[in-house]
Motif scaffolding. Structure first.
Motif, PDB file in Angstrom:
ATOM      1  N   LYS A 188       0.836  -1.196   0.000  1.00 53.23           N
ATOM      2  CA  LYS A 188       0.000   0.000   0.000  1.00 53.23           C
ATOM      3  C   LYS A 188       0.868   1.242   0.000  1.00 53.23           C
ATOM      4  CE  LYS A 188      -0.846  -1.037   4.892  1.00 53.23           C
ATOM      5  NZ  LYS A 188      -1.905  -1.377   5.868  1.00 53.23           N
ATOM      6  N   SER A 189       0.258   2.323  -0.448  1.00 50.42           N
ATOM      7  CA  SER A 189       0.960   3.600  -0.492  1.00 50.42           C
ATOM      8  C   SER A 189       0.906   4.257   0.883  1.00 50.42           C
ATOM      9  CB  SER A 189       0.289   4.509  -1.527  1.00 50.42           C
ATOM     10  OG  SER A 189      -0.973   4.956  -1.026  1.00 50.42           O
ATOM     11  N   ALA A 190       1.529   5.416   0.983  1.00 49.64           N
ATOM     12  CA  ALA A 190       1.326   6.241   2.180  1.00 49.64           C
ATOM     13  C   ALA A 190      -0.148   6.638   2.238  1.00 49.64           C
ATOM     14  CB  ALA A 190       2.217   7.471   2.119  1.00 49.64           C
ATOM     15  N   ASP A 191      -0.663   6.768   3.435  1.00 50.23           N
ATOM     16  CA  ASP A 191      -2.078   7.102   3.619  1.00 50.23           C
ATOM     17  C   ASP A 191      -2.200   8.599   3.906  1.00 50.23           C
ATOM     18  OD1 ASP A 191      -4.747   7.245   4.174  1.00 50.23           O
ATOM     19  OD2 ASP A 191      -4.772   5.597   5.607  1.00 50.23           O
ATOM     20  N   TYR A 192      -2.651   9.350   2.883  1.00 51.05           N
ATOM     21  CA  TYR A 192      -2.773  10.795   3.000  1.00 51.05           C
ATOM     22  C   TYR A 192      -4.221  11.234   3.209  1.00 51.05           C
ATOM     23  CZ  TYR A 192       1.937  10.753   0.951  1.00 51.05           C
ATOM     24  OH  TYR A 192       3.279  10.524   0.696  1.00 51.05           O
ATOM     25  N   ARG A 193      -5.066  10.333   3.633  1.00 49.53           N
ATOM     26  CA  ARG A 193      -6.487  10.667   3.805  1.00 49.53           C
ATOM     27  C   ARG A 193      -6.719  11.455   5.097  1.00 49.53           C
ATOM     28  NH1 ARG A 193      -9.195   4.897   3.733  1.00 49.53           N
ATOM     29  NH2 ARG A 193      -7.372   4.565   5.067  1.00 49.53           N
ATOM     30  N   GLN A 389       7.198   5.209  -1.461  1.00 48.44           N
ATOM     31  CA  GLN A 389       6.119   5.023  -0.489  1.00 48.44           C
ATOM     32  C   GLN A 389       5.968   3.544  -0.149  1.00 48.44           C
ATOM     33  OE1 GLN A 389       2.400   7.075  -1.386  1.00 48.44           O
ATOM     34  NE2 GLN A 389       3.468   8.576  -2.615  1.00 48.44           N
ATOM     35  N   PHE A 390       6.018   2.681  -1.168  1.00 45.57           N
ATOM     36  CA  PHE A 390       5.927   1.230  -0.924  1.00 45.57           C
ATOM     37  C   PHE A 390       7.025   0.781   0.028  1.00 45.57           C
ATOM     38  CE2 PHE A 390       3.829   0.469  -5.335  1.00 45.57           C
ATOM     39  CZ  PHE A 390       2.572   0.581  -4.754  1.00 45.57           C
ATOM     40  N   GLN A 391       8.254   1.220  -0.232  1.00 43.31           N
ATOM     41  CA  GLN A 391       9.400   0.787   0.559  1.00 43.31           C
ATOM     42  C   GLN A 391       9.333   1.326   1.988  1.00 43.31           C
ATOM     43  OE1 GLN A 391      12.881   1.925  -1.654  1.00 43.31           O
ATOM     44  NE2 GLN A 391      12.349   0.660  -3.430  1.00 43.31           N
ATOM     45  N   SER A 392       8.798   2.530   2.136  1.00 39.28           N
ATOM     46  CA  SER A 392       8.749   3.163   3.453  1.00 39.28           C
ATOM     47  C   SER A 392       7.599   2.650   4.309  1.00 39.28           C
ATOM     48  CB  SER A 392       8.612   4.684   3.282  1.00 39.28           C
ATOM     49  OG  SER A 392       8.449   5.300   4.522  1.00 39.28           O
ATOM     50  N   VAL A 393       6.438   2.468   3.687  1.00 48.92           N
ATOM     51  CA  VAL A 393       5.228   2.115   4.445  1.00 48.92           C
ATOM     52  C   VAL A 393       5.149   0.625   4.737  1.00 48.92           C
ATOM     53  CG1 VAL A 393       2.707   2.049   4.339  1.00 48.92           C
ATOM     54  CG2 VAL A 393       3.932   4.078   3.554  1.00 48.92           C
ATOM     55  N   ASN A 394       5.532  -0.213   3.773  1.00 47.46           N
ATOM     56  CA  ASN A 394       5.358  -1.650   3.899  1.00 47.46           C
ATOM     57  C   ASN A 394       6.581  -2.309   4.521  1.00 47.46           C
ATOM     58  OD1 ASN A 394       2.735  -2.050   2.135  1.00 47.46           O
ATOM     59  ND2 ASN A 394       4.088  -0.710   0.953  1.00 47.46           N
TER      60      ASN A 394
END
Length: 395
Positions: A188-193, A389-394
């Protein structure tokens, strides 16, 4: 001499192992098929089924007609087929496709002119399709290997992506729901919601649950009308539309085979959904592609108004879902689908160990215009590339 004699069996064993290993590696080498499907006028053909039906291998073209498919060298002599409603099925050997300088497959329009004298009443086609679903669709337990994506948007801008490779145990159009689901791989990507809607359970379940055919169509609730005809894989098709008698905004469109009574495509006003089916080796229909959009205006507080730069007390939010069926397993001994916690959690909250090697070698469909637009919006929020984002979040 004694030393040489003792070594010879070992040398033979090592050589035998190396030959066997090389044979296995060679047999497992992958070949990549990438191209575009167009019609005779040069327009891209979206959501066409492309693959090797005899091996249950395949995918669907994207909204802009492009496709990507991984096969093995054992498939070189197999026949690659491209089927889409309204066109003559295109067939080419895999090895011949690889020789093409320009990887563009041209579909010819299939002109259909049904004999109105022999045409049934629209409601009769629906009735026959419902009654014949056990014979026309793959009804025995089978495993769908599926790429499932969900983009979350707020105020018209993408702010979160969840992408899963999942295994689904299905029993076809006659079953109201999936029997079992397992998330095999995910990222998943970073969650910017700012507004985080939660849905209890993986939303792939709604691929089956929202399907009007699987839920059971109450024929008496609709006014049925034939609105067109077409073809699919050599069979004439009638397009039947049902409009709600009480709720005029409700409608269903069914693309039904005149001879087989099979359902090749379903469209519904509920979430603007579409389901597209393809034939397997025995002619039984299997899901190929699905998409739907859930949208709603959600109330927001003063802080959220400032963050979203709006003076309105409501903001449009949406979930856009897309599913590509990449393979089907019918051998019961090879079907392996474990239960998982996703039945209770929102799919964005399911923690799956991130495996970058899997995604780097996975047969991912080409990026569609929608996908590119959504990714661009995600990356523009803080200037962080999606891969970062994938590498950072997951984890």
């Amino acid at each position: 001499m004694l030393l040489r004699t003792n070594l010879q069996p070992k040398v033979k064993l090592v050589l035998a192992f190396l030959f066997a290993f090389n044979s296995i590696v060679f047999a497992q080498q992958k070949i990549e098929l990438e191209g575009v499907v167009k019609d005779e006028n040069g327009y891209e053909v979206p959501y066409a089924a492309i693959g090797i039906p005899s091996k249950y291998l395949g995918t669907a073209t994207t909204e802009d007609g492009s496709f990507y498919l991984q096969l093995s060298e054992s498939n070189l002599s197999d026949i690659l087929e491209v089927s889409s409603i309204g066109y003559v099925t295109y067939k080419i050997k895999v090895e011949d496709f690889l020789k093409l300088e320009e990887k563009v497959l041209i579909l010819k329009e299939d002109i259909v002119s049904l004999d109105e004298v022999n045409i049934l009443a629209p409601g009769d086609y629906v009735k026959n399709a419902i009654k014949g679903a056990k014979n026309t669709s793959l009804g025995t337990s089978h495993q769908l290997n599926m790429l499932y994506r969900r983009f979350s948007t707020e105020a018209g801008k993408s702010r979160f992506l969840v992408e899963h490779y999942i295994k689904v145990l299905d029993r076809g159009l006659t079953s109201p729901q999936y029997a079992r689901v397992e998330v095999a791989e995910g990222r998943k990507s970073a969650d910017y919601r700012f507004i985080k809607d939660k849905y209890p359970g993986h939303q792939v379940l709604n691929v089956a649950n929202t399907n009007p055919f699987r839920k059971g169509i109450n024929q008496k609730s609709y006014n049925w009308k034939k609105i067109g005809d077409s073809s699919y894989d050599g069979e004439d098709i009638v397009i039947i539309e049902g409009k709600g008698k009480k709720n005029k905004w409700r409608w269903i469109k069914l693309y039904i085979g005149v001879d087989t009574k099979g359902i090749y495509k379903i469209e519904s006003s509920n979430l603007n959904s579409v389901w597209i089916y393809k034939k397997g080796p025995n002619g039984k229909l299997i899901l190929s592609y699905h998409n739907r959009v859930w949208a709603k205006d959600k109330p927001i507080n003063k802080m959220q108004q400032r963050l979203l730069n709006t003076s309105s007390d409501k903001v449009p939010v949406s979930y856009r879902h897309e599913a590509f069926v990449l393979g089907v397993e019918t051998n019961k001994k090879k079907i392996k689908i474990g239960n998982y916690e996703g039945y209770k959690k929102d799919m964005g909250d399911i923690e799956i160990k991130y495996n970058p090697n899997f995604w780097n070698n996975f047969s991912i469909p080409p990026e569609t215009a929608f996908y590119k637009k959504s990714v661009k919006e995600l990356e523009s929020i803080y200037g962080v590339p999606l891969e970062s984002q994938f590498q950072s979040v997951n984890k």
